[in-house]
Design a protein around this motif. Structure first.
Motif, PDB file in Angstrom:
ATOM      1  N   MET A  45       0.826  -1.212   0.000  1.00 25.53           N
ATOM      2  CA  MET A  45       0.000   0.000   0.000  1.00 25.53           C
ATOM      3  C   MET A  45       0.863   1.267   0.000  1.00 25.53           C
ATOM      4  SD  MET A  45      -2.882  -1.254  -0.447  1.00 25.53           S
ATOM      5  CE  MET A  45      -3.685   0.325  -0.503  1.00 25.53           C
ATOM      6  N   ALA A  46       2.013   1.219   0.659  1.00 28.82           N
ATOM      7  CA  ALA A  46       2.916   2.374   0.643  1.00 28.82           C
ATOM      8  C   ALA A  46       3.441   2.625  -0.775  1.00 28.82           C
ATOM      9  CB  ALA A  46       4.073   2.163   1.619  1.00 28.82           C
ATOM     10  N   ARG A  47       3.801   1.544  -1.483  1.00 29.54           N
ATOM     11  CA  ARG A  47       4.244   1.694  -2.879  1.00 29.54           C
ATOM     12  C   ARG A  47       3.118   2.271  -3.730  1.00 29.54           C
ATOM     13  NH1 ARG A  47       6.457  -3.146  -1.420  1.00 29.54           N
ATOM     14  NH2 ARG A  47       4.853  -4.404  -2.457  1.00 29.54           N
ATOM     15  N   GLN A  48       1.911   1.739  -3.538  1.00 27.68           N
ATOM     16  CA  GLN A  48       0.756   2.236  -4.284  1.00 27.68           C
ATOM     17  C   GLN A  48       0.517   3.710  -3.996  1.00 27.68           C
ATOM     18  OE1 GLN A  48      -1.161   1.434  -6.684  1.00 27.68           O
ATOM     19  NE2 GLN A  48      -2.915   2.779  -6.429  1.00 27.68           N
ATOM     20  N   ASP A  49       0.526   4.084  -2.728  1.00 29.17           N
ATOM     21  CA  ASP A  49       0.289   5.486  -2.350  1.00 29.17           C
ATOM     22  C   ASP A  49       1.345   6.407  -2.948  1.00 29.17           C
ATOM     23  OD1 ASP A  49      -1.933   4.668  -0.907  1.00 29.17           O
ATOM     24  OD2 ASP A  49      -0.938   4.831   1.055  1.00 29.17           O
ATOM     25  N   ARG A  50       2.597   5.984  -2.911  1.00 27.53           N
ATOM     26  CA  ARG A  50       3.667   6.828  -3.451  1.00 27.53           C
ATOM     27  C   ARG A  50       3.517   7.011  -4.959  1.00 27.53           C
ATOM     28  NH1 ARG A  50      10.194   6.409  -2.503  1.00 27.53           N
ATOM     29  NH2 ARG A  50      10.720   8.053  -3.992  1.00 27.53           N
ATOM     30  N   LEU A  51       3.272   5.925  -5.663  1.00 30.67           N
ATOM     31  CA  LEU A  51       3.090   6.030  -7.114  1.00 30.67           C
ATOM     32  C   LEU A  51       1.826   6.820  -7.459  1.00 30.67           C
ATOM     33  CD1 LEU A  51       4.110   2.404  -8.095  1.00 30.67           C
ATOM     34  CD2 LEU A  51       5.363   4.498  -8.676  1.00 30.67           C
ATOM     35  N   ARG A  52       0.746   6.548  -6.736  1.00 24.56           N
ATOM     36  CA  ARG A  52      -0.528   7.226  -7.000  1.00 24.56           C
ATOM     37  C   ARG A  52      -0.418   8.719  -6.746  1.00 24.56           C
ATOM     38  NH1 ARG A  52      -4.011   9.961  -7.976  1.00 24.56           N
ATOM     39  NH2 ARG A  52      -6.262   9.709  -7.805  1.00 24.56           N
TER      40      ARG A  52
END
Length: 165
Positions: A125-132
């Protein structure tokens, strides 16, 4: 339409810029993101990205055959089989004979697998949040539409390649 007997001039070949091709750009991005995930799940969880993907999808599907997992993960059967045995050895998934068809194995996440997922999803989720966060809402929606259109067209191209000539 076959391109087998077509060729371009040497001058056109020199002007060719593969870094402008959709296939090239998407492939490069895919490789970069795969390395990000591989590094993260390897360091944090001791898993390969293939093992992580299988565990995440298996958790979502519930008890499933390797064929169902292969379809959902977009991995080939040999990759699913290898990752399944590796995850079984780690105690993260269990294999049981399918009561409906004794030739098939049902895969399911174990309690240890669920515990590792609960830990690992934080990084996901941290990777997703950063990319998003790098995209506006409009860009994110457009990105989703572009991915869907290109995926549909790639599937159509594959089907065309399978048709007898």
């Amino acid at each position: 339409m076959s391109n087998k007997n077509k060729a371009v001039s040497v001058a056109a070949l020199r002007r060719h810029a593969p870094e402008e091709l959709i296939t090239f750009r998407v492939s490069v991005l895919s490789q970069l993101l795969a390395r990000v995930v591989e590094s993260s799940v390897s360091q944090e969880l001791g898993l390969s990205s293939r093992q992580w993907r299988l565990l995440v999808i298996l958790n979502r599907l519930g008890p499933s055959t390797s064929g169902q997992v292969a379809a959902a993960t977009h991995l080939d059967h040999s990759q699913v089989s290898r990752a399944s045995y590796e995850l079984t050895e780690k105690g993260l998934i269990a294999m049981a004979t399918d009561s409906g068809d004794r030739r098939r194995q049902l895969l399911s996440a174990t309690e240890a697998g669920i515990a590792l997922l609960r830990q690992g999803i934080v990084g996901s989720m941290a990777r997703q949040d950063r990319l998003r966060s790098t995209l506006s809402d409009a860009d994110y929606e457009a990105f989703g539409r572009v991915l869907a259109v290109l995926s549909d067209e790639a599937h159509a191209m594959l089907e065309e390649g399978r048709k007898p000539k």
